[in-house]
Design a protein around this motif. Sequence first.
Motif, mmCIF file in Angstrom:
data_model
loop_
_atom_site.group_PDB
_atom_site.id
_atom_site.type_symbol
_atom_site.label_atom_id
_atom_site.label_comp_id
_atom_site.label_asym_id
_atom_site.label_seq_id
_atom_site.Cartn_x
_atom_site.Cartn_y
_atom_site.Cartn_z
ATOM 1 N N GLY A 155 0.751 -1.246 0.000
ATOM 2 C CA GLY A 155 0.000 0.000 0.000
ATOM 3 C C GLY A 155 0.781 1.297 0.000
ATOM 4 N N HIS A 156 2.088 1.300 0.316
ATOM 5 C CA HIS A 156 2.715 2.584 0.666
ATOM 6 C C HIS A 156 2.953 3.522 -0.517
ATOM 7 N N HIS A 157 2.771 3.055 -1.740
ATOM 8 C CA HIS A 157 2.854 3.963 -2.895
ATOM 9 C C HIS A 157 1.494 4.552 -3.272
ATOM 10 N N ILE A 192 10.459 1.180 6.175
ATOM 11 C CA ILE A 192 11.825 0.729 5.880
ATOM 12 C C ILE A 192 11.898 -0.072 4.590
ATOM 13 N N ASP A 193 10.844 -0.021 3.778
ATOM 14 C CA ASP A 193 10.906 -0.590 2.432
ATOM 15 C C ASP A 193 12.013 0.130 1.653
ATOM 16 N N VAL A 194 12.636 -0.569 0.709
ATOM 17 C CA VAL A 194 13.741 0.045 -0.040
ATOM 18 C C VAL A 194 13.259 1.200 -0.913
ATOM 19 N N HIS A 195 11.966 1.217 -1.219
ATOM 20 C CA HIS A 195 11.396 2.319 -1.997
ATOM 21 C C HIS A 195 10.746 3.332 -1.054
ATOM 22 N N HIS A 196 10.866 4.600 -1.393
ATOM 23 C CA HIS A 196 10.251 5.636 -0.570
ATOM 24 C C HIS A 196 8.739 5.435 -0.480
ATOM 25 N N LEU A 281 10.417 -5.729 2.716
ATOM 26 C CA LEU A 281 11.675 -6.436 2.967
ATOM 27 C C LEU A 281 12.679 -6.306 1.830
ATOM 28 N N ASP A 282 12.411 -5.427 0.874
ATOM 29 C CA ASP A 282 13.252 -5.409 -0.320
ATOM 30 C C ASP A 282 14.548 -4.624 -0.167
ATOM 31 N N ALA A 283 14.842 -4.133 1.034
ATOM 32 C CA ALA A 283 16.184 -3.590 1.278
ATOM 33 C C ALA A 283 17.183 -4.708 1.549
HETATM 34 ZN ZN LIG Z 1 9.552 -1.752 -2.195
#
Ligand SMILES: [Zn+2]
Length: 371
Positions: A155-157, A192-196, A281-283
């Motif tokens: 959801g974060h995008h 803390i997802d690798v994407h903003h 978890l993609d970081a």
């Molecule tokens: Zn991501």
Amino acid sequence: MRIVHTPDSSRHDPERYMRRGAPIPHPEQAARYAILRDAAVRGGHDLAEPADHGLDPIRAVHDPDYVAFLAEAWARRDAIPGIGDEILTGAFARPQMHRKPAGLLGRLGLYTADTSTPIRAGTWAAVYGSAQCAVAAADAALAAGHAYALCRPPGHHAYADSAGGFCFLNNSAIAAERMRAATGGPVAILDIDVHHGNGTQGIFYARADVLTVSVHADPSDYFPFFAGYADETGAGAGAGFNRNLPLPPGSGDAPWLEAVEAGLALIAAHRPRALVVALGLDAAADDPIGALAVSRGASSGRRSGSPGPGCPRRWSKRAATSARPCRTTSRPSSPPSTPRARPNAAGAQKVPSARCPVQGAQCKVRSEAAQ
Ligand SMILES: [Zn+2]
């Protein structure tokens, strides 16, 4: 731990996705739900399906017209001649284009940012169910101290009125607003997802009662590109209540841990009554993306501080959104200062993008200034 999930999450099953000009199998696959659920079962957690809390918690952070569009789009598909098994467009509204078309494809272009969010027969059931998991987990966290929402699609995008980056409804924002309303606030979100977490930032950008902190890869050459820079710190009443801590690609453990520590210190200064962790978890180095090359040891390592009494002191590697209330009682009178944050210098010097992260009138002012 209570883990809230729904089998409806697997009903959104996109097949194709364009990456760098070539079609590939869609990365956000329905199988993700079963993988995460089965891992939770193996971990001995307390799994539960959510009650139906209706549309009100969703409309609390999303535009009602956008929500209605998502709910009704598949039933309207016959309006598109030759429509196949998914509704997708390649024409998207730019910031200079403000009309609201009546047709289904035009409306889809208005409400989506890219081609990653096709609408299929089971899409609404999945995104609605995912949002209900966030609501139920928020309630469970308030009752028991912590909970985990297995949210798929993610959801974060998702902004208040647009889908993008595989996301339709912003589960973290829905959970945060749920807990803010229940506790009287303030609350905080750590992403803390690798994407903003651009959608989450956009939803709360002008609000002081929800602090949003995101640790992610520098967006100057990485999705979501148009938001996530360190100089985006909030607007109006929300000035100082949005913090971005971008890191160079491939940073590895030490810079990532330092950024997370800095984010937690910002949150501690905010004295939230509840905390939502957007736990992409993609970081991780062993994720197919792995852009920040964070090792398993770092992502499960003990940190030195605490965001507030009652908050967990240990990071664990879990997926989706986790809601964790903190037993704090007072509300800050001013934005939290940056204690030790050392965001990427290039990101910090970025000027506001033409696509402003803020929705609404203030966004227009900043967009026009940037142009
Ligand atoms: Zn991501």
